[in-house]
Design a protein around this motif. Structure first.
Motif, PDB file in Angstrom:
ATOM      1  N   ARG A   1     -11.273  -4.020  -2.643  1.00 16.69           N
ATOM      2  CA  ARG A   1     -11.204  -2.957  -3.648  1.00 16.69           C
ATOM      3  C   ARG A   1     -12.436  -2.077  -3.609  1.00 16.69           C
TER       4      ARG A   1
ATOM      5  N   GLN B   1     -14.103  -1.297  -1.044  1.00 17.90           N
ATOM      6  CA  GLN B   1     -14.163  -0.493   0.172  1.00 17.90           C
ATOM      7  C   GLN B   1     -13.047   0.534   0.291  1.00 17.90           C
ATOM      8  N   ILE B   2     -11.934   0.293  -0.398  1.00 19.24           N
ATOM      9  CA  ILE B   2     -10.809   1.225  -0.334  1.00 19.24           C
ATOM     10  C   ILE B   2     -10.820   2.082  -1.580  1.00 19.24           C
TER      11      ILE B   2
ATOM     12  N   PHE C   1     -14.134   6.284   7.641  1.00 17.19           N
ATOM     13  CA  PHE C   1     -14.883   5.326   6.823  1.00 17.19           C
ATOM     14  C   PHE C   1     -16.319   5.282   7.296  1.00 17.19           C
TER      15      PHE C   1
ATOM     16  N   PHE D   1     -11.191   7.343  -1.069  1.00 17.75           N
ATOM     17  CA  PHE D   1     -11.050   6.816   0.295  1.00 17.75           C
ATOM     18  C   PHE D   1      -9.955   7.516   1.089  1.00 17.75           C
ATOM     19  N   PHE D   2      -8.786   7.733   0.465  1.00 19.22           N
ATOM     20  CA  PHE D   2      -7.684   8.309   1.206  1.00 19.22           C
ATOM     21  C   PHE D   2      -7.845   9.806   1.426  1.00 19.22           C
TER      22      PHE D   2
ATOM     23  N   ILE E   1     -10.488  -3.003   7.651  1.00 21.26           N
ATOM     24  CA  ILE E   1     -11.054  -3.553   6.413  1.00 21.26           C
ATOM     25  C   ILE E   1     -10.557  -4.979   6.180  1.00 21.26           C
TER      26      ILE E   1
ATOM     27  N   LEU F   1       0.840  -1.188   0.000  1.00 25.09           N
ATOM     28  CA  LEU F   1       0.000   0.000   0.000  1.00 25.09           C
ATOM     29  C   LEU F   1       0.874   1.237   0.000  1.00 25.09           C
TER      30      LEU F   1
ATOM     31  N   ASP G   1      -7.754   2.069   9.839  1.00 29.24           N
ATOM     32  CA  ASP G   1      -8.809   1.832   8.850  1.00 29.24           C
ATOM     33  C   ASP G   1      -8.470   0.674   7.913  1.00 29.24           C
ATOM     34  N   ILE G   2      -7.222   0.633   7.471  1.00 25.79           N
ATOM     35  CA  ILE G   2      -6.807  -0.436   6.559  1.00 25.79           C
ATOM     36  C   ILE G   2      -6.917  -1.796   7.241  1.00 25.79           C
TER      37      ILE G   2
END
Length: 443
Positions: free
Chosen positions: A402, A404-405, A441, A435-436, A359, A344, A355-356
């Motif tokens: 994919r 969700q991010i 979220f 997302f970023f 998920i 990432l 957050d990552i």
């Protein structure tokens, strides 16, 4: 009186090193497919580890090694290549290797320069974590740190034999510097220990600050897991699955009575930093390598070492022999966790790691190993993941992630052993939404 003699020995050793400084020869012509690095120096306990550590920190691959440190003199020869399989031709790297290895300071005490380990600093607070591994543990730890307004700047996380260990550098979100308030540190420790204990690890889970001085981070992880006795469970359930005999490292410890050595031979799957992990473990267990040879093939690595304890005595009991075998197997396996590799790269922000990992947890992924870093405002994180049973990750799960991010780039390195590869895809980059750019979220 004993201390007086030890001081005299230390002064004599320093004199020898000044008279005979380390000498390094780097040759790109003697071998067709590798750069040869020869190091000659007065011998000292730990010198082999320090040399291997310098080469490993440069991300070099040691294909062969010949080790000799008998008679008070250290002479090693390493055949090295870069990660792309090429000789080392960059003159800056060659000069750096020569400078570091020929420095008396580097080969006497660990140097601050170039280490990614536990360096005392006003810029971050370093914490060490140990506990029983379980699905979602890393996600929970990251969530607690975010709630406590701690920003994770750098971290490395290992899991092995149902144990987890981490070395984490954090800063205060408000100031961007280290957290120094003892009351706040105590509160962080209490909450993290509660998470690490869960319902089944009431005694051994802990959070500590690192010991004084400088310790290489990956060496420190070996020390933490060794202290946690993760090696005692070798061969049992790991990540919900039993290691197949063909994938386990093969370690044999025998006597060489005529030369008064203990001989260790190892065969295992080859991988990056394997030699560092072995030498690190032998050094921390207070053994000295007097002679050794390392050969790596396309898939397998062969290592053979002639060792004694620091007091000059070889291994003398069956119990010690078994313990050495278990500890070396653990050293090979800790960093050798198989799993789908996810890389990432994104703009850093507070709570990003939480957050990552959330998920991943919500999609049934277990993080087996992770390397977290930030530089120039960018987060560069690598995760090695399986499903909750320790099995390969289903590509459909990656598709779910994919969805969700959003934003940034997620690289998925498919490996036939770690996950089935989607048709007509070898490496996938996901450029996703917003997302970023968002702070939180939904859901």
């Amino acid at each position: 009186m004993l201390h007086r003699f030890q001081d005299m020995d230390d002064e004599f050793a320093k004199l020898l090193r000044r008279i005979n400084p380390p000498r390094v020869v780097i040759d790109n012509d003697a071998c067709e497919d590798a750069t040869i690095i020869q190091v000659d120096s007065v011998n000292k306990h730990g010198i082999l580890l320090q040399v291997v550590q310098i080469l490993t920190d440069l991300d070099l691959v040691i294909k062969k090694a010949y080790i000799s440190s008998d008679g008070g003199w250290f002479m090693d020869v390493f055949n090295v290549i870069d990660r792309k399989g090429n000789k080392i031709r960059d003159q800056e790297i060659i000069s750096y290797i020569q400078e570091r290895l020929e420095s008396n300071d580097d080969l006497v005490e660990p140097s601050l320069k170039g280490l990614v380990g536990l360096v005392p600093s006003e810029e971050h607070t370093c914490i060490e974590l140990t506990g029983r591994d379980r699905p979602g543990l890393i996600s929970e730890v990251c969530a607690v740190l975010t709630d406590l307004e701690c920003n994770v700047v750098n971290a490395e996380i290992w899991t092995h034999n149902e144990r987890a260990a981490a070395v984490v550098l954090v800063t205060d979100h408000a100031t961007g510097f280290a957290i120094e308030d003892p009351n706040r540190i105590a509160a962080i420790k209490e909450l993290l220990c509660n998470v690490l204990r869960g319902n089944s690890d009431l005694n051994s889970a802990r959070m500590t600050l690192p010991p004084p001085g400088v310790t290489h981070r990956q060496r420190r992880l070996h020390q933490i897991m060794f202290a946690d006795r993760d090696y005692e469970k070798a061969g049992k359930l790991v990540g919900g699955k039993v290691h197949a005999k063909t994938t386990r490292p093969h370690v044999i410890v025998t006597d060489c009575a005529e030369k008064d050595y203990t001989v260790i031979t190892m065969r295992s799957k080859d991988r990056p930093k394997l030699l560092f992990d072995i030498i690190c473990t032998l050094t921390d267990m207070q053994y000295v390598v007097f002679h050794g040879v390392v050969h790596t093939g396309r898939m397998e690595a062969y290592q053979e070492y002639y060792i004694r304890h620091m007091d000059g005595v070889p291994i003398s009991s069956e119990a010690e022999r078994d313990r050495v075998m278990q500890c070396l197997e653990a050293a090979i396996e800790r960093r050798g966790t198989e799993g789908l590799e996810l890389e990432l790269c994104a703009e850093d922000r507070v709570g990003l790691l939480s957050d990552i990992t959330r998920i991943f947890r919500e999609n049934g992924l277990c993080i087996k190993r992770a390397e977290i870093s930030t530089r120039g405002g960018r987060a560069r994180d690598t995760f090695y993941v399986t499903d909750v049973t320790g099995s390969p990750v289903d590509p459909k799960t990656v598709d779910s992630i994919r969805e969700q991010i959003g934003g940034g780039i997620l690289h998925v390195k498919w490996d036939i052993k770690s996950s089935p590869k989607p048709q007509q895809e070898s490496t996938i980059s996901f450029l996703l939404g917003s997302f970023f750019r968002s702070r939180t979220f939904s859901g």
